[in-house]
Design a protein around this motif. Sequence first.
Motif, PDB file in Angstrom:
ATOM      1  N   VAL A   8      51.661  41.984  35.213  1.00 37.85           N
ATOM      2  CA  VAL A   8      50.175  41.601  35.094  1.00 37.85           C
ATOM      3  C   VAL A   8      49.774  40.359  33.955  1.00 37.85           C
ATOM      4  O   VAL A   8      50.598  40.876  33.039  1.00 37.85           O
ATOM      5  CB  VAL A   8      49.039  42.641  34.966  1.00 37.85           C
ATOM      6  N   ARG A   9      49.206  39.379  34.206  1.00 40.11           N
ATOM      7  CA  ARG A   9      48.902  38.544  33.218  1.00 40.11           C
ATOM      8  C   ARG A   9      47.562  38.035  33.319  1.00 40.11           C
ATOM      9  O   ARG A   9      47.036  38.302  34.729  1.00 40.11           O
ATOM     10  CB  ARG A   9      49.766  37.677  33.174  1.00 40.11           C
ATOM     11  N   VAL A  10      46.906  37.660  32.457  1.00 37.77           N
ATOM     12  CA  VAL A  10      45.667  37.029  32.582  1.00 37.77           C
ATOM     13  C   VAL A  10      45.667  35.614  33.244  1.00 37.77           C
ATOM     14  O   VAL A  10      46.433  34.799  32.803  1.00 37.77           O
ATOM     15  CB  VAL A  10      44.857  36.743  31.035  1.00 37.77           C
ATOM     16  N   GLU A  50      37.855  38.740  31.720  1.00 38.35           N
ATOM     17  CA  GLU A  50      39.065  38.007  32.072  1.00 38.35           C
ATOM     18  C   GLU A  50      39.076  38.433  33.850  1.00 38.35           C
ATOM     19  O   GLU A  50      38.833  39.321  34.237  1.00 38.35           O
ATOM     20  CB  GLU A  50      40.273  38.822  31.531  1.00 38.35           C
ATOM     21  N   TRP A  52      42.517  39.198  35.788  1.00 36.69           N
ATOM     22  CA  TRP A  52      43.968  39.751  35.617  1.00 36.69           C
ATOM     23  C   TRP A  52      44.664  39.390  37.051  1.00 36.69           C
ATOM     24  O   TRP A  52      44.160  39.604  38.236  1.00 36.69           O
ATOM     25  CB  TRP A  52      44.325  40.991  35.346  1.00 36.69           C
ATOM     26  N   PHE A  83      46.682  48.038  37.490  1.00 40.25           N
ATOM     27  CA  PHE A  83      45.523  47.352  36.873  1.00 40.25           C
ATOM     28  C   PHE A  83      44.958  48.427  35.769  1.00 40.25           C
ATOM     29  O   PHE A  83      44.698  48.132  34.777  1.00 40.25           O
ATOM     30  CB  PHE A  83      44.733  46.883  37.892  1.00 40.25           C
ATOM     31  N   ARG A  86      46.841  48.903  32.517  1.00 40.54           N
ATOM     32  CA  ARG A  86      46.536  47.846  31.812  1.00 40.54           C
ATOM     33  C   ARG A  86      45.280  48.127  31.018  1.00 40.54           C
ATOM     34  O   ARG A  86      45.207  47.976  29.890  1.00 40.54           O
ATOM     35  CB  ARG A  86      46.665  46.706  32.360  1.00 40.54           C
TER      36      ARG A  86
END
Length: 281
Positions: A8-10, A50, A52, A83, A86
Amino acid sequence: MLTTRHGVRVLAAADLDEFLALARRDPVVNVFAIHRAQTTSLEPRWLGGEMWGRYEGGELVAACHVAANLVPVQATPEDAVVFAERALARRRTASTIVGPQQAVLPFWETVGPAWGAPRDARWDQRHLVLAGEPEVDPDPGVRLTARTDLDVLYPACVAMYTEEVGVSPEIGGGSDLYRTRVVQLISRGWSFARFDRGELVFKAEVACATPDAAQIQGVWVPPHRRGEGLAVSGMAAVVAHVRQRISPAVSLYVNEWNAPARRAYERVGFRETARFATVMF
């Protein structure tokens, strides 16, 4: 920025096209996320949070809007758990978790013990869509609202919100912010109402919209005028207005236990396409 073939990243502005391609796999269910992405270009300062993205083999397979509203996008139960894990690594900023049941339920099962008891949880909400003409005659008295209607419209919006959510939007000094939102909807041409000798007897708004779909919110008839069919003909008018001016498909979601509203929407021609769930703090 983290780049990864897995995990996962922004997401950022450079990822907008890839995100939209993902979300448009179901453009009606994902109308909120698409609207937010298109109006903010995924910039955190405009999102107020954000977006994600979860990747598998370098491909974006799911996303999650993480701001005041936390909304999974094209997320499987497995994606939702990733998710959620995170989310547990940071402070909760969401006041609402909302989206398809298959994602919201496992997300909540993962974060619930840490995030604590919600103010309310609605596990069975019917997502309804009408992509054609309404099946009943529209109320010709339903019209776009104007700033001159605000003194009558705003108290109705507060009453609707309080009845639906369980708390007033004016609590904690929120009246100015909520009034600004009502004025914004009027200015966009997204606010509809019928007035009877100066009294508001039906209202509804478009919450968000894209070229593919519009989502309706805030449908309300004052308690002493319920049972007269105002919501049925009023919603038929809203559908006609929206399909003519904004988007070809009209959607909303309604609580499973709200039988009168569900009957009204069915008479207008809305049909269930998905199940949603909402958790509120």
